[in-house]
Design an enzyme around this catalytic site. Structure first.
Site, mmCIF file in Angstrom:
data_model
loop_
_atom_site.group_PDB
_atom_site.id
_atom_site.type_symbol
_atom_site.label_atom_id
_atom_site.label_comp_id
_atom_site.label_asym_id
_atom_site.label_seq_id
_atom_site.Cartn_x
_atom_site.Cartn_y
_atom_site.Cartn_z
ATOM 1 N N HIS A 82 -2.976 6.912 3.155
ATOM 2 C CA HIS A 82 -1.977 5.954 3.654
ATOM 3 C C HIS A 82 -0.532 6.414 3.464
ATOM 4 C CE1 HIS A 82 -1.714 1.384 4.721
ATOM 5 N NE2 HIS A 82 -1.175 2.182 5.640
ATOM 6 N N CYS B 285 0.781 -1.247 0.000
ATOM 7 C CA CYS B 285 0.000 0.000 0.000
ATOM 8 C C CYS B 285 0.808 1.291 0.000
ATOM 9 C CB CYS B 285 -0.959 -0.020 1.177
ATOM 10 S SG CYS B 285 -2.181 -1.349 1.099
#
Length: 535
Positions: A132, A77
């Site tokens: 993120h 991610c």
């Protein structure tokens, strides 16, 4: 390291005007980058005929160009997102693994994001969806070049909700009263609910996953309309929650033999179709839309389809893992479509070797801006490939370790033309029981010819003429790449943790529960709201 073919480098001769003075060049295009989370290469019908849930994406492919040898810069991610927004691998930008909900830091502040470059070039900038890359202090999207932000600060399974997504095994819902429920397993979050931000304000915690896709689409539509009305070019970075963990089982989704995953795929497809429609209506006929993904399908979840990049047959010893975190093809080869009527050819398939790293320098060049100085980039300006003038991309492409084997972020896999060399391999990502396959180190490296063996099942015989011919070229390219990185200005991310930085809008309520007004529309030109984030 972005090793450039001669023609691929022509358009990177950008006009060297001052980068840091805001300006609006005539005819600057609008940009929409849609980043799906953990989408398999074969999750698009345009790539894999067995997939039936993506009519809008398939239409996008028919009206634009499809890239079949396109790769995420990392197969997990945070690193994949950092590389897209900086054009630099994690060994340069400092983001080598994922940030946590307790992370103090994020993408290093000395790294320049694509949004910051375009903002200085006169663009209105917006980020919608998963971030993120750090949520505390100046790591928030509003401090990284985005005028507007609407979304969740990390993955949607990194906080409890009242109706959890489809993790395997499942996670419990947020507690309603009293003490938080005992954690069933370490991947579940029960003490802090998943927050939804609008700019720096938490407007709801927990956010209902069942409405998340609709709210992202509505926020994107408002942003595009307002930016278009302002007369300024816009950059929208839409980072979807799909397909990381299926959000829910939409009752109106068409029936699919792929169950919940297929229904979630249909929901993502409809969202992309809606954004394309809005872009066509309000993008003033000058909007480039780039769809791609962060990594291959997850290992221990309701998973997607890696298409021809994997063979999951029992007993396979080499390759075959379609899971994210690996450097096998199924871990980082992702779907990619580019749509720009009148500029990008329709119904074209390109086999150029490209990467999400290329988005940064390509959009910067198309905006008439200049790359930030005093650093090296792994991405290329691939606008000649987008326009159909060339089909030459990277000569060399590096794949960093992303969690399945080796030290995270280090470069131990390399692509040279059709050849792929592994100095370290791992069988796959974490299994449902928490186990991982053993890492293996290879000296000399394993080498596969992907033209003949896309499933990476049969490495070249080290005694073969082909292996002996290609090994010196791979060794030279690998040494040059590592030397280039060592000579660069590299950043170091702060991965320290502090429970006090967890996003929480109501510390008096179990799981930080609060319900705010989520109907407000963004004002792109006024001062940001006062935060309700409790630290």
């Amino acid at each position: 390291m972005g090793t450039r073919s001669p023609r691929a480098g022509l358009v990177l001769a950008v006009v060297l005007v001052g980068l840091w003075a805001p300006r609006v060049a005539p005819g600057q295009p609008n940009f929409i980058v849609i980043l799906a989370d953990d989408v398999g290469w074969g999750d698009l019908g345009a790539n894999w005929a067995e997939t039936k849930e993506t009519p809008h994406l398939d239409q996008l492919a028919a009206e634009g160009t499809r890239f079949v040898d396109f790769h995420s810069a990392a197969s997990t991610c945070s690193p994949s997102r950092a590389s897209l927004l900086t054009g630099r691998l994690g060994v340069r930008n400092g983001v080598t693994h994922n940030f946590a909900i307790t992370s103090v830091g994020g993408l290093p502040l000395n790294e320049t994001t694509l949004a910051e470059v375009l903002q200085e070039a006169g663009y209105t900038t917006g980020a919608i969806g998963k971030w993120h890359l750090g949520h505390h202090g100046h790591h928030h999207p509003n401090s990284r070049g985005f005028d507007y932000y609407f979304g969740i600060p990390y993955s949607h399974d990194m906080g409890c909700t009242d109706s959890p997504g489809y993790n395997l095994p499942p996670c419990p819902p947020c507690p309603q009263h009293g003490l938080a429920a005992r954690v069933m397993r370490k991947e579940c979050y029960t003490e802090v609910a998943l927050p939804l931000f609008e700019n720096v304000t938490i407007i709801q915690q927990p956010v209902p996953l069942s409405s998340l896709a609709t709210r992202y689409a509505e926020a994107a539509e408002r942003f595009i309309q307002r930016a278009s009305d302002s007369g300024r070019p816009f950059f929208l970075y839409l980072a979807l929650a799909h397909m990381h963990v299926p959000l829910w089982d939409p009752p109106t989704a068409p029936s699919s033999g792929r169950g919940i995953y297929g229904a979630s795929l249909s929901e993502m497809d409809a969202l992309v179709g809606r954004i394309k429609q809005v872009a066509d209506s309000h993008g003033q006929g000058n909007t480039l839309l780039w769809f791609t993904g962060t990594a291959g399908k997850p290992g221990c979840r309701a998973g997607g389809d890696a298409g021809h990049c994997t063979d999951s047959s029992p007993g396979v010893e080499m390759g075959g893992s379609s899971a994210k975190q690996t450097t096998w093809e199924g871990g980082h080869r992702v779907p990619a479509l580019v749509y720009w009527p009148g500029h990008v050819p329709a119904r074209r398939t390109s086999r150029a070797l490209l990467s999400t790293l290329d988005i940064f320098p390509t959009l910067v060049a198309l905006a008439g801006a200049a790359l930030p100085p005093n650093r090296r980039f792994d991405g290329l300006d691939v606008s000649p490939v987008l326009f159909g003038w060339s089909d030459e991309g990277h000569k060399v492409l590096l794949h960093p370790n992303s969690g399945a084997a080796g030290k995270v972020g280090e470069i131990e896999t390399l692509r040279l033309a059709q050849y792929k060399a592994f100095y370290t391999t791992g069988r796959g990502a974490m299994a449902c029981d928490g186990s991982i396959g053993p890492a293996e180190h290879h000296q000399p490296p394993l080498i596969f010819n992907l033209d003949r063996d896309i499933q990476e099942q049969e490495p070249l015989d080290v005694a073969s003429r082909e292996y002996q011919a290609v090994l010196p070229m791979i060794s030279k390219a690998y040494a040059q790449a590592l030397g280039d990185i060592a000579a660069d200005n590299v950043s170091v991310a702060d991965y320290s943790k502090d429970p006090a930085v967890v996003p929480c809008c109501n510390t008096q309520h179990v799981a930080c529960r609060c319900q705010g007004d989520h109907t407000a529309t963004p004002d792109l030109h006024t001062e940001r709201r006062t935060t309700r984030l409790c630290l």
